[in-house]
Write an enzyme that holds these catalytic residues in place. Structure first.
Site, PDB file in Angstrom:
ATOM      1  N   VAL A   1      -0.508  -4.285  10.200  1.00  0.00           N
ATOM      2  CA  VAL A   1      -0.583  -5.522  10.977  1.00  0.00           C
ATOM      3  C   VAL A   1       0.817  -6.079  11.235  1.00  0.00           C
ATOM      4  CG1 VAL A   1      -1.476  -7.892  11.020  1.00  0.00           C
ATOM      5  CG2 VAL A   1      -2.883  -6.054  10.072  1.00  0.00           C
ATOM      6  N   CYS A   2       1.691  -5.986  10.247  1.00  0.00           N
ATOM      7  CA  CYS A   2       3.017  -6.604  10.319  1.00  0.00           C
ATOM      8  C   CYS A   2       3.821  -6.218  11.564  1.00  0.00           C
ATOM      9  CB  CYS A   2       3.818  -6.303   9.058  1.00  0.00           C
ATOM     10  SG  CYS A   2       3.043  -6.932   7.549  1.00  0.00           S
ATOM     11  N   PRO A   3       3.932  -4.934  11.918  1.00  0.00           N
ATOM     12  CA  PRO A   3       4.764  -4.628  13.087  1.00  0.00           C
ATOM     13  C   PRO A   3       4.194  -5.174  14.393  1.00  0.00           C
ATOM     14  CG  PRO A   3       3.665  -2.642  12.313  1.00  0.00           C
ATOM     15  CD  PRO A   3       3.422  -3.715  11.285  1.00  0.00           C
TER      16      PRO A   3
ATOM     17  N   ILE B   1       5.572  -8.742  14.398  1.00  0.00           N
ATOM     18  CA  ILE B   1       7.028  -8.751  14.547  1.00  0.00           C
ATOM     19  C   ILE B   1       7.408  -8.402  15.984  1.00  0.00           C
ATOM     20  CG2 ILE B   1       9.172  -7.654  13.787  1.00  0.00           C
ATOM     21  CD1 ILE B   1       7.701  -7.230  11.029  1.00  0.00           C
TER      22      ILE B   1
END
Length: 179
Positions: free
Chosen positions: A50-52, A55
């Protein structure tokens, strides 16, 4: 957890600002970019799923934040070397236009109260601090749920009007007047 009206705590963190190992690292402090609004967003771990997406979405809006006199700081508890490796190995992060800060000692995330109690990693927290360092917006998502950077931009727009903004207000729309 610190909240609206609290002062952003002092911090001094190593950051990754490019993919070139010769110029990849810089120190970012609470006094870097004086006079700017600061958007701090935290994510749990590098090299995850999920993080990228979040970002990269903040990166795509970086110019719009800059147009509003705001800087973006992305932060996790991973080291600057892990941030660099991730940027070098993930096409969506290679040309990221804002620094990835390393809170490896968990000092800032602890001071803000955004660490997950069981996992020891950052929650998906987003804060907006005004140019005086006063927190004006806080949002926190569970580890599994990505946030909406477009909504963060909308809230920044509303905060910068210093007016009463109704639900779903968008930049350029009328604000409310008190009777």
């Amino acid at each position: 957890m610190l909240t609206v009206g609290d002062k952003l705590p002092a911090f001094d963190l190593q950051a990754v600002v490019s993919t070139d190992p010769r110029s990849a690292f810089a120190r970012i402090t609470d006094t870097t970019n004086p006079g700017k609004w600061k958007v701090l967003f935290f994510w749990p771990k590098d090299f995850t799923f999920v993080c990228p997406t979040e970002i990269a979405a903040f990166g795509a809006l970086n110019g719009e934040f800059a147009d509003r006199d705001a800087v973006i700081y992305g932060i996790s508890t991973d080291s600057e070397y892990v941030h660099l490796a991730w940027r070098q190995n993930h096409k969506d992060l290679a040309k990221l236009p804002f620094p990835m800060l390393s809170d490896i000692k968990r000092e800032l995330s602890t001071a803000l109260g955004v660490l997950h109690r069981e996992e020891g990693v950052c929650l998906r927290a987003t804060l907006i601090a005004d140019p005086e360092g006063i927190i004006r917006f806080v949002s926190v998502n569970d580890l599994s749920v990505g946030r909406n950077p477009q909504e963060v931009l909308r809230v920044l727009d509303a905060l910068q009007t210093d007016e009463l903004c109704p639900c779903n207000w968008q930049k350029g729309e009328s604000v409310l007047t008190a009777a």
